[in-house]
Design a protein around this motif. Sequence first.
Motif, mmCIF file in Angstrom:
data_model
loop_
_atom_site.group_PDB
_atom_site.id
_atom_site.type_symbol
_atom_site.label_atom_id
_atom_site.label_comp_id
_atom_site.label_asym_id
_atom_site.label_seq_id
_atom_site.Cartn_x
_atom_site.Cartn_y
_atom_site.Cartn_z
ATOM 1 N N SER A 1 0.806 -1.218 0.000
ATOM 2 C CA SER A 1 0.000 0.000 0.000
ATOM 3 C C SER A 1 0.838 1.266 0.000
ATOM 4 O O SER A 1 0.302 2.357 -0.134
ATOM 5 C CB SER A 1 -0.941 0.015 1.201
ATOM 6 O OG SER A 1 -0.194 -0.014 2.390
ATOM 7 N N CYS B 1 4.049 2.692 -5.424
ATOM 8 C CA CYS B 1 3.262 2.952 -6.630
ATOM 9 C C CYS B 1 3.288 1.715 -7.521
ATOM 10 O O CYS B 1 4.344 1.143 -7.779
ATOM 11 C CB CYS B 1 3.832 4.159 -7.366
ATOM 12 S SG CYS B 1 2.970 4.538 -8.907
ATOM 13 N N HIS B 2 2.132 1.305 -8.008
ATOM 14 C CA HIS B 2 2.082 0.102 -8.846
ATOM 15 C C HIS B 2 2.582 0.369 -10.264
ATOM 16 O O HIS B 2 2.875 -0.563 -10.997
ATOM 17 C CB HIS B 2 0.664 -0.481 -8.873
ATOM 18 C CG HIS B 2 -0.303 0.280 -9.709
ATOM 19 N ND1 HIS B 2 -1.003 1.361 -9.227
ATOM 20 C CD2 HIS B 2 -0.685 0.128 -11.000
ATOM 21 C CE1 HIS B 2 -1.777 1.838 -10.183
ATOM 22 N NE2 HIS B 2 -1.611 1.108 -11.265
ATOM 23 N N GLN B 3 2.701 1.653 -10.661
ATOM 24 C CA GLN B 3 3.188 1.967 -12.007
ATOM 25 C C GLN B 3 4.700 2.177 -12.049
ATOM 26 O O GLN B 3 5.380 1.587 -12.866
ATOM 27 C CB GLN B 3 2.487 3.212 -12.546
ATOM 28 C CG GLN B 3 1.068 2.946 -12.972
ATOM 29 C CD GLN B 3 0.412 4.162 -13.607
ATOM 30 O OE1 GLN B 3 0.810 5.298 -13.383
ATOM 31 N NE2 GLN B 3 -0.605 3.920 -14.411
ATOM 32 N N PHE C 1 -3.598 7.391 -2.321
ATOM 33 C CA PHE C 1 -2.167 7.323 -2.587
ATOM 34 C C PHE C 1 -1.810 8.367 -3.643
ATOM 35 O O PHE C 1 -2.381 8.369 -4.735
ATOM 36 C CB PHE C 1 -1.794 5.913 -3.082
ATOM 37 C CG PHE C 1 -0.325 5.746 -3.354
ATOM 38 C CD1 PHE C 1 0.554 5.496 -2.323
ATOM 39 C CD2 PHE C 1 0.171 5.844 -4.644
ATOM 40 C CE1 PHE C 1 1.904 5.337 -2.571
ATOM 41 C CE2 PHE C 1 1.508 5.693 -4.897
ATOM 42 C CZ PHE C 1 2.380 5.438 -3.855
ATOM 43 N N CYS D 1 1.334 9.542 -5.801
ATOM 44 C CA CYS D 1 2.691 9.197 -6.215
ATOM 45 C C CYS D 1 3.437 10.459 -6.625
ATOM 46 O O CYS D 1 2.991 11.204 -7.493
ATOM 47 C CB CYS D 1 2.666 8.213 -7.383
ATOM 48 S SG CYS D 1 4.323 7.741 -7.940
ATOM 49 N N ILE E 1 -4.585 7.560 -6.721
ATOM 50 C CA ILE E 1 -5.446 6.374 -6.719
ATOM 51 C C ILE E 1 -5.808 6.031 -5.280
ATOM 52 O O ILE E 1 -5.092 6.408 -4.345
ATOM 53 C CB ILE E 1 -4.722 5.179 -7.413
ATOM 54 C CG1 ILE E 1 -5.667 3.998 -7.622
ATOM 55 C CG2 ILE E 1 -3.489 4.774 -6.649
ATOM 56 C CD1 ILE E 1 -5.077 2.887 -8.476
ATOM 57 N N ARG F 1 -5.937 4.043 -1.971
ATOM 58 C CA ARG F 1 -4.860 3.270 -1.351
ATOM 59 C C ARG F 1 -5.069 1.765 -1.510
ATOM 60 O O ARG F 1 -4.144 1.027 -1.831
ATOM 61 C CB ARG F 1 -4.786 3.649 0.124
ATOM 62 C CG ARG F 1 -3.823 2.839 0.928
ATOM 63 C CD ARG F 1 -4.088 3.047 2.419
ATOM 64 N NE ARG F 1 -3.222 2.200 3.185
ATOM 65 C CZ ARG F 1 -2.297 2.649 4.011
ATOM 66 N NH1 ARG F 1 -2.140 3.934 4.184
ATOM 67 N NH2 ARG F 1 -1.538 1.817 4.672
ATOM 68 N N ASN G 1 -4.568 0.576 -5.136
ATOM 69 C CA ASN G 1 -3.132 0.549 -5.431
ATOM 70 C C ASN G 1 -2.494 -0.705 -4.830
ATOM 71 O O ASN G 1 -1.701 -1.386 -5.480
ATOM 72 C CB ASN G 1 -2.463 1.813 -4.883
ATOM 73 C CG ASN G 1 -0.992 1.854 -5.182
ATOM 74 O OD1 ASN G 1 -0.574 1.731 -6.335
ATOM 75 N ND2 ASN G 1 -0.185 2.022 -4.154
ATOM 76 N N ARG H 1 -3.375 -3.820 -6.850
ATOM 77 C CA ARG H 1 -2.599 -3.912 -8.095
ATOM 78 C C ARG H 1 -1.158 -4.310 -7.814
ATOM 79 O O ARG H 1 -0.547 -5.058 -8.585
ATOM 80 C CB ARG H 1 -2.668 -2.589 -8.847
ATOM 81 C CG ARG H 1 -4.051 -2.348 -9.405
ATOM 82 C CD ARG H 1 -4.169 -1.036 -10.115
ATOM 83 N NE ARG H 1 -5.558 -0.861 -10.553
ATOM 84 C CZ ARG H 1 -6.030 0.247 -11.052
ATOM 85 N NH1 ARG H 1 -5.260 1.310 -11.191
ATOM 86 N NH2 ARG H 1 -7.288 0.316 -11.421
ATOM 87 N N ASN H 2 -0.584 -3.828 -6.713
ATOM 88 C CA ASN H 2 0.772 -4.234 -6.343
ATOM 89 C C ASN H 2 0.826 -5.722 -6.021
ATOM 90 O O ASN H 2 1.759 -6.419 -6.425
ATOM 91 C CB ASN H 2 1.261 -3.425 -5.131
ATOM 92 C CG ASN H 2 1.893 -2.119 -5.523
ATOM 93 O OD1 ASN H 2 2.545 -2.024 -6.560
ATOM 94 N ND2 ASN H 2 1.690 -1.103 -4.715
#
Length: 168
Positions: A120, A123-125, A140, A142, A149, A151, A154, A157-158
């Motif tokens: 959490s 950043c997933h990107q 979140f 970034c 996005i 939390r 995100n 996705r992580n």
Amino acid sequence: MARRFVKGAAQQSKGYEEAKAKVAKLQALLSARRATAQHLVTKRLVEQYAEIALESLNTKGMTRSAKGTADKPGKNVRQKAGLNRAILDVGFAEINRQIEYKARWHAVTIARVPTFFPSSKSCHQCGWIDTGQTLADRVFHCQGCGMVIDRDANAARNIKNHATPVRP
């Protein structure tokens, strides 16, 4: 039940025994409802999805006491005790166990993320990690790529991106 308990008595009253039986019956009912809910949720997950990613949670650390010490007493101790009860009532280990055995029945792939993965806070990107983020921060932001996005979205996705499949 507590009001009917007589400290130091050789034998408790009939009212205490009745209250004790009533509490035991309620606890058994709650346990049965919890087990039913766990089975329904895990069944739905394995029937709907071909891949399930699970995050290993440190429930022992999550449910640690907030009492503190005599020099530094804890804050919101009653609220923390209630949160700890709720976390333990969910039964994460039992849900994981049920997902694992039901996944074999339905040919579902299970993937795992390590316990202390910052799902959490990163950043997933772009992978930037926000070390100053607290549980109160629900969005979140970034600073690496500028993405904003929720939390939890995100973190999901992580977990999806970093989970490694486990062979049955």
